[in-house]
Design a protein around this motif. Structure first.
Motif, short mmCIF file in Angstrom:
data_model
loop_
_atom_site.label_atom_id
_atom_site.label_comp_id
_atom_site.label_asym_id
_atom_site.label_seq_id
_atom_site.Cartn_x
_atom_site.Cartn_y
_atom_site.Cartn_z
N GLY A 25 0.82 -1.20 0.00
CA GLY A 25 0.00 0.00 0.00
C GLY A 25 0.86 1.26 0.00
O GLY A 25 0.56 2.24 -0.69
N TYR A 26 1.93 1.23 0.77
CA TYR A 26 2.88 2.34 0.80
C TYR A 26 3.47 2.57 -0.60
O TYR A 26 3.66 3.72 -1.02
N ALA A 27 3.74 1.49 -1.32
CA ALA A 27 4.27 1.63 -2.68
C ALA A 27 3.27 2.36 -3.56
O ALA A 27 3.66 3.23 -4.36
N GLY A 28 1.99 2.02 -3.43
CA GLY A 28 0.98 2.73 -4.20
C GLY A 28 0.96 4.21 -3.88
O GLY A 28 0.85 5.06 -4.77
N LEU A 29 1.08 4.54 -2.61
CA LEU A 29 1.08 5.93 -2.18
C LEU A 29 2.26 6.69 -2.76
O LEU A 29 2.11 7.76 -3.34
N GLY A 38 -2.29 9.66 -4.87
CA GLY A 38 -1.54 8.75 -4.01
C GLY A 38 -2.40 7.93 -3.07
O GLY A 38 -2.24 6.71 -2.97
N TRP A 39 -3.31 8.59 -2.37
CA TRP A 39 -4.13 7.87 -1.40
C TRP A 39 -5.09 6.88 -2.06
O TRP A 39 -5.22 5.75 -1.58
N PRO A 40 -5.75 7.24 -3.16
CA PRO A 40 -6.56 6.21 -3.84
C PRO A 40 -5.71 5.06 -4.38
O PRO A 40 -6.15 3.91 -4.37
N ALA A 41 -4.51 5.36 -4.84
CA ALA A 41 -3.61 4.30 -5.32
C ALA A 41 -3.22 3.38 -4.18
O ALA A 41 -3.15 2.15 -4.35
N ALA A 42 -2.95 3.96 -3.01
CA ALA A 42 -2.60 3.15 -1.84
C ALA A 42 -3.77 2.26 -1.44
O ALA A 42 -3.60 1.06 -1.19
#
Length: 123
Positions: A25-29, A38-42
């Motif tokens: 999840g951090y990687a997505g952010l 960033g937050w929706p990607a996380a």
């Protein structure tokens, strides 16, 4: 003694799995750029990883196929180690995470844990 070992291993496995989901999840952010995307990607990364885990790698997976379970676990834990190394710039933490994940998952396929499945342990 067996019950303590099995439940401790189950707890360590669960914490490692949560850490793996969190790291991905951090990687997505970070990779989407901490702002509006960033937050929706996380959140999307966490949901995607949890879905793949539930379908293929969980103890009560929907599709419980041994080889697929092993491949999914290796892929997700390896991806988390790569994220720690490349995105978080922590090669020390990445190596420790990878080694711990490997040792714990190997211990999970050996008796006594494998014979009890981590749940139905006699006292």
């Amino acid at each position: 003694m067996t019950a303590i070992y099995v439940w401790t291993l189950a707890a360590v496995m669960f914490v490692l799995e949560l850490a793996m989901v969190g790291v991905l999840g951090y990687a997505g952010l970070v990779l989407a750029g901490r702002g509006l995307f960033g937050w929706p990607a996380a959140a999307g990364a966490v949901i995607a990883v949890a879905l793949v885990w539930a379908l293929f790698a969980a103890p009560a997976a929907t599709f419980d196929i041994g080889l697929v379970k092993a491949v999914v676990k290796v892929a997700l834990f390896a991806a988390a180690a790569v994220v720690l190394w490349q995105v978080a710039h922590r090669p020390d933490l990445a190596a420790a995470f990878a080694v711990l994940a490997l040792v714990v998952n190997i211990a999970a396929v050996l008796p006594p844990y494998s014979t009890y499945g981590g749940f139905d342990v006699p006292a």
